[in-house]
Design an enzyme around this catalytic site. Sequence first.
Site, PDB file in Angstrom:
ATOM      1  N   GLU A  85     -10.743 -13.047  -1.330  1.00 57.27           N
ATOM      2  CA  GLU A  85     -11.144 -12.265  -2.496  1.00 57.27           C
ATOM      3  C   GLU A  85     -12.073 -13.079  -3.412  1.00 57.27           C
ATOM      4  OE1 GLU A  85      -7.463 -10.403  -4.328  1.00 57.27           O
ATOM      5  OE2 GLU A  85      -6.590 -11.743  -2.819  1.00 57.27           O
ATOM      6  N   HIS A 121      -3.667  -7.427 -10.596  1.00 52.45           N
ATOM      7  CA  HIS A 121      -4.724  -6.500 -10.173  1.00 52.45           C
ATOM      8  C   HIS A 121      -4.911  -5.311 -11.115  1.00 52.45           C
ATOM      9  CE1 HIS A 121      -5.191  -8.965  -6.747  1.00 52.45           C
ATOM     10  NE2 HIS A 121      -4.277  -8.404  -5.969  1.00 52.45           N
ATOM     11  N   HIS A 170      -9.907  -6.303  -1.610  1.00 52.91           N
ATOM     12  CA  HIS A 170      -8.629  -6.799  -1.098  1.00 52.91           C
ATOM     13  C   HIS A 170      -8.399  -6.364   0.353  1.00 52.91           C
ATOM     14  CE1 HIS A 170      -4.372  -7.944  -1.096  1.00 52.91           C
ATOM     15  NE2 HIS A 170      -4.583  -8.557  -2.248  1.00 52.91           N
TER      16      HIS A 170
END
Length: 381
Positions: free
Chosen positions: A340, A129, A200
């Site tokens: 996601e 991420h 998220h």
Amino acid sequence: MGIGSRQVGLCAGVVAMALAGSTAAQERTVVGSLPDGTKIESIALRDASGMRASILTLGAALHSLEVPDRDGKSADVVLGDKSLEATLAKPQYFGTIVGRFANRLAKGRFTLDGRSYSVPLNDGPNSLHGGKQGLDKVAWTVVKSSPTSVTLRYVSPDGDQGFPGKLTVDATYALEGDGKLAIEYSAKGDKDTIVNLSNHTYWNLSGEGAGTAMDHELTLKADAYTPVDATLIPTGEIKQVQGTVFDFRKPKPIGQDLRNVGVEPQLLLGLGYDHNWVVSRSVSKQPREVARVRDPRSGRVMTLTSNQPGLQFYSGNFLDGKTVGKSGRLYRQGDAFVLEPQLFPDTPNQPNFGSAKLAAGQTYVNRMVYQFSTDRGVRTP
């Protein structure tokens, strides 16, 4: 200091203001500060139907969303920390934007235009991420707001976490009526770079703190998925879901096959589902339906449309019973799920997955719409 959207008396202050594009006062609440003194705000959204949301300037996060059940009773269906201090002490991506590159980059490395780049490792041998200080951990600025929508911006400097180019990122959240929450992330850089942004949010359609979400019935509009190695990096294979526990083309409870590791060793690697489903092989011009979730307890139904080719489905495997949620209840394994929409994980290192390159001056867009309704079908106690 509480950061719940309706926690009276826990905020540092409330301001109501009209920004550019506003037609009415916008409620903004200061909920705390970062160590450097930067104020973190919560922005309240509400549409004519009474649907409510709150957005945090920390990580441009969806912090709450109140949705009615089959009996008309509203509940917050988004998980989140009880306090800002807890978020800062143990970031878990609750509701945040993730990037500059969502998901994993193998060994924190990628090559662009013949040059190699490195991103900090924060997930074993890999980068997750966007690195240790991704877009989820920074304060965003509100640039446009109305009672039903807000746009936040963050300018990531050249070299931020090892990524090339200055990147200007906008995150817009909008209640569009008819039970719709639209999220759009856009980005433009001054140099060629790679970009993959996603949201998220941890969802539980029975309500935040209501316990397991593994009885929720999930449908994924995908014929294939990308298997992973022991560090959750895709192997490069694109495998058909038919005949596997990854087949969600027809509705089934999320937890139905979670214990079938003898049938599918992939479930051992991430303690459950933490994989990318292949919706298509390229970004689409318009969002199309990629997932549907039904909660038999509350009757809430969530349909997700997206323009992205991949959909990472995560079954809340690492919720460890040590996080105190907004309602004061502990979050345990399987108490939520995450969907996601994004490019495939590790795309820059996987020629078979396409390209994550964003050329200088071009605009990246990830648009996703969550539409909520109710189903008066069979109830589950």
